[in-house]
Enzyme design. Structure first.
Site, mmCIF file in Angstrom:
data_model
loop_
_atom_site.group_PDB
_atom_site.id
_atom_site.type_symbol
_atom_site.label_atom_id
_atom_site.label_comp_id
_atom_site.label_asym_id
_atom_site.label_seq_id
_atom_site.Cartn_x
_atom_site.Cartn_y
_atom_site.Cartn_z
ATOM 1 C CG ASP A 297 45.885 80.002 44.117
ATOM 2 O OD1 ASP A 297 45.810 81.175 44.540
ATOM 3 O OD2 ASP A 297 46.964 79.397 43.958
ATOM 4 C CG ASP B 21 46.365 84.417 46.105
ATOM 5 O OD1 ASP B 21 45.550 83.627 46.638
ATOM 6 O OD2 ASP B 21 46.725 84.334 44.908
ATOM 7 C CD GLU C 151 43.487 85.201 44.028
ATOM 8 O OE1 GLU C 151 43.653 84.001 43.704
ATOM 9 O OE2 GLU C 151 44.377 86.062 43.863
ATOM 10 C CE LYS D 56 45.211 88.934 42.226
ATOM 11 N NZ LYS D 56 45.752 87.669 41.676
ATOM 12 C CE LYS E 276 48.835 81.805 45.653
ATOM 13 N NZ LYS E 276 48.989 81.410 44.262
ATOM 14 N NE ARG F 257 41.707 83.370 36.694
ATOM 15 C CZ ARG F 257 42.379 82.469 35.990
ATOM 16 N NH1 ARG F 257 41.759 81.706 35.113
ATOM 17 N NH2 ARG F 257 43.689 82.338 36.140
HETATM 18 N N1 BES Z 1 48.354 85.778 42.579
HETATM 19 C C1 BES Z 1 48.462 84.586 41.825
HETATM 20 C C2 BES Z 1 49.375 84.733 40.616
HETATM 21 C C3 BES Z 1 50.836 84.952 40.876
HETATM 22 C C4 BES Z 1 51.725 83.895 40.851
HETATM 23 C C5 BES Z 1 51.330 86.220 41.087
HETATM 24 C C6 BES Z 1 53.076 84.118 41.069
HETATM 25 C C7 BES Z 1 52.667 86.450 41.298
HETATM 26 C C8 BES Z 1 53.551 85.392 41.286
HETATM 27 C C9 BES Z 1 47.090 84.163 41.313
HETATM 28 O O1 BES Z 1 46.017 84.498 42.109
HETATM 29 C C10 BES Z 1 47.105 82.684 41.225
HETATM 30 O O2 BES Z 1 47.190 82.053 42.230
HETATM 31 N N2 BES Z 1 46.999 82.166 40.003
HETATM 32 C C11 BES Z 1 47.004 80.773 39.755
HETATM 33 C C12 BES Z 1 45.896 80.480 38.783
HETATM 34 C C13 BES Z 1 45.642 79.025 38.587
HETATM 35 C C14 BES Z 1 44.977 78.443 39.819
HETATM 36 C C15 BES Z 1 44.768 78.860 37.381
HETATM 37 C C16 BES Z 1 48.347 80.404 39.158
HETATM 38 O O3 BES Z 1 48.867 81.150 38.337
HETATM 39 O O4 BES Z 1 48.883 79.369 39.534
HETATM 40 ZN ZN ZN Z 2 46.287 86.105 43.334
HETATM 41 MN MN MN Z 3 45.629 83.000 43.598
#
Ligand code: BES
Ligand code: ZN
Ligand code: MN
Length: 493
Positions: free
Chosen positions: A352, A275, A354, A270, A282, A356
């Site tokens: 968020d 992000d 993104e 990835k 966020k 996947r």
């Molecule tokens: N990059 C984040 C996941 C992440 C969170 C990595 C904390 C490292 C530390 C990912 O893109 C994300 O934002 N995921 C969301 C998904 C949700 C919107 C379904 C998440 O995990 O909150």
């Molecule tokens: Zn991310």
């Molecule tokens: Mn994200």
């Protein structure tokens, strides 16, 4: 980045006669009268270790305990660093790597430790093979010596310049040299990945990742720009990239072994260079570390950067869909419908989620490469951090033997993987009323739901997905290089 200045070598000689600022010796827990190398030095020092350090000072050899004392010219080394290895029965190669990290960190804090010499911990009769032992010492030492000080105007001067493993048996030295070399290669890959993922997001852009890939020696690289990505039909990846002024890059690195390859493997990382969450932005505390959202891409680059030195007997494809997730005025919106490379449509439920989306297209691309196995690594879900914490990554997939093998390879590399389930129910909440699927479902079980989403883009290959969200970056310590050692071991297995 001081690990680069640190030279690790192996020399044949007697410990007591080898000049050094620091001599590293060890002691298992509970030992009162040391044997082996520590015993020999104890005798040379008239019993200082047994009669004073152990008997009077109470040094007990607990794992990670340390004691420093001067030798006043009785042996060639100025000081001894006596290190506790813990219980003999618990000692293994992973613990040796771990203690080696602690040892170098301790040495770097000492006043004068330019040259450090060390015994081959645990090797010898009834112990580890000298090659394995030296490999762990080299790996641990170089990983432990790492720091990211590129942006400090005053560099902390790290005083350890030479780290020499000393043994008096020629045959042991020969094996140790091979092992140290291997350990050095692996640590180089890990630190390569850490450097990239510790970088500020203004530096580590999609174009920069592409440039770095193109600079790798003995690797064929094709970088697709935005127009080419569009032509390939990667609508999910492009959707994510739309909100940023940075151009997306799809990076395809290829390594071919000189022999007929036994198998073909694709490794996807990835590569979200930042992000922000996109329009579903966020909160500050969650965004703070999101420069690390390309850690998996950094791991893949780290692996590819040393692969020519490891020469695995397989064809390896390193793939990165690199872009930023930003809320710019062209950003994709909740409600938008994206079409992935395999034609499947995705309703954007949350911008968020993104990673996947970018992985969906990368997985489609990988499955068209005629490879046997596809492994993706991703800082994918916060849910994985909640479930497994900072030291364990999650693994899922469609082929149990591949998963089992990866878990073994991780353990051998000192990394931890824990399998999460992929029960069908987890897919339920991804159902969309107007498209083939949504990109997010229920918050509960978020790690598994993300894997269920990814599975829609996997076709006819053995696939494993590793979620390194918790392990890639630790707030106070920075980037860890998570996944690098697992993948290297996997390619060599
Ligand atoms: N990059 C984040 C996941 C992440 C969170 C990595 C904390 C490292 C530390 C990912 O893109 C994300 O934002 N995921 C969301 C998904 C949700 C919107 C379904 C998440 O995990 O909150
Ligand atoms: Zn991310
Ligand atoms: Mn994200």
């Amino acid at each position: 980045m001081s690990a680069e200045k640190l030279e690790i070598s192996v020399a044949k000689g007697l410990l007591e006669e080898t000049p050094a600022n620091v001599l590293v010796l060890n002691l298992f827990e509970g030992v009162k009268i040391p044997a082996g190398a520590t015993g020999a030095i104890d005798i040379a020092l008239d019993g200082l270790i047994s009669k004073f350090v152990i008997a009077k000072e109470g040094f007990d050899g607990k794992f990670g305990s340390m004691y420093v004392f001067p030798t006043y010219g009785k042996i060639a080394a100025e000081k001894v660093l006596l290190v506790g290895l813990g219980k003999n029965k618990d000692f293994n190669l992973n613990r040796l790597r771990e203690i080696s990290q602690k040892i170098i960190k301790k040495c770097m804090k000492m006043h004068n430790a330019r040259k450090v010499i060390s015994v081959l911990h645990g090797a010898g009769i009834g112990g580890f093979d000298p090659e394995q032992s030296a490999r762990m010492i080299a790996e641990g030492t170089l990983i432990g010596a790492y720091s990211f000080d590129k942006y400090k105007t005053e560099k902390q001067s790290k005083k350890v310049e030479d780290f020499v493993i000393v043994d008096m048996v020629e045959e042991n030295c020969k094996k140790a040299k091979t092992g140290a070399k291997r350990g050095k290669i692996i640590a180089t890959a890990v630190n390569f990945a850490r450097n990239l993922s510790n970088e500020q997001p203004a530096y580590a852009t999609p174009s920069k990742l592409a440039e770095i890939a193109q600079s790798l020696k003995d690797i064929d690289v094709k970088v697709y720009d935005k127009d080419e990505i569009e032509k390939m039909g990667m609508g999910a990846f492009l959707g994510v990239a739309r909100g940023s002024s940075q151009e997306p890059k799809f990076i395809h690195m290829r390594y071919k072994s000189s022999k007929v390859p036994q198998r073909k493997v694709a490794i996807i990382g990835k590569g979200i260079c930042f992000d922000s969450g996109g329009l579903d932005i966020k909160p500050p505390s969650s965004m703070l570390t999101m420069k690390d959202d390309m850690s998996a891409a950094a791991a893949v680059l780290g692996v590819m950067s040393v692969i020519k030195d490891l020469k695995p007997n397989c064809e390896v494809h390193g793939l990165i869909a690199a872009c930023e997730n930003m809320p710019g005025c062209s950003a994709y919106k909740p409600g938008d419908i994206l079409t992935a490379k395999n034609g499947k449509t995705i309703e954007v439920d949350n911008t968020d989620a993104e990673g996947r989306l970018t992985l969906a297209d990368a997985l489609c691309y990988a499955c068209e490469l005629d490879v046997d196995e596809v492994i993706d690594l991703a800082t994918l879900t916060g849910a994985c951090v909640v479930a497994l914490g900072n030291t364990v990554s999650g693994i899922m997939g469609n082929h149990q033997p591949t998963i089992d093998k990866l878990i073994k390879c991780a353990n051998a590399g000192g990394e931890k993987l824990w399998q999460m389930p992929m029960f069908e129910e987890y897919g339920e909440s991804l159902k969309s009323n107007i498209a083939d699927m949504k990109n997010t479902g229920s918050r509960m079980g978020g790690t598994q739901i993300a894997a269920m989403f990814l599975q829609n883009f996997v076709k006819k290959v053995h696939w494993a997905h590793i979620d390194i969200a918790g392990t890639a970056y630790i707030e106070k310590k920075g980037a860890t290089g998570a996944g690098v050692r697992t993948i290297i071991n996997y390619l060599l297995s």
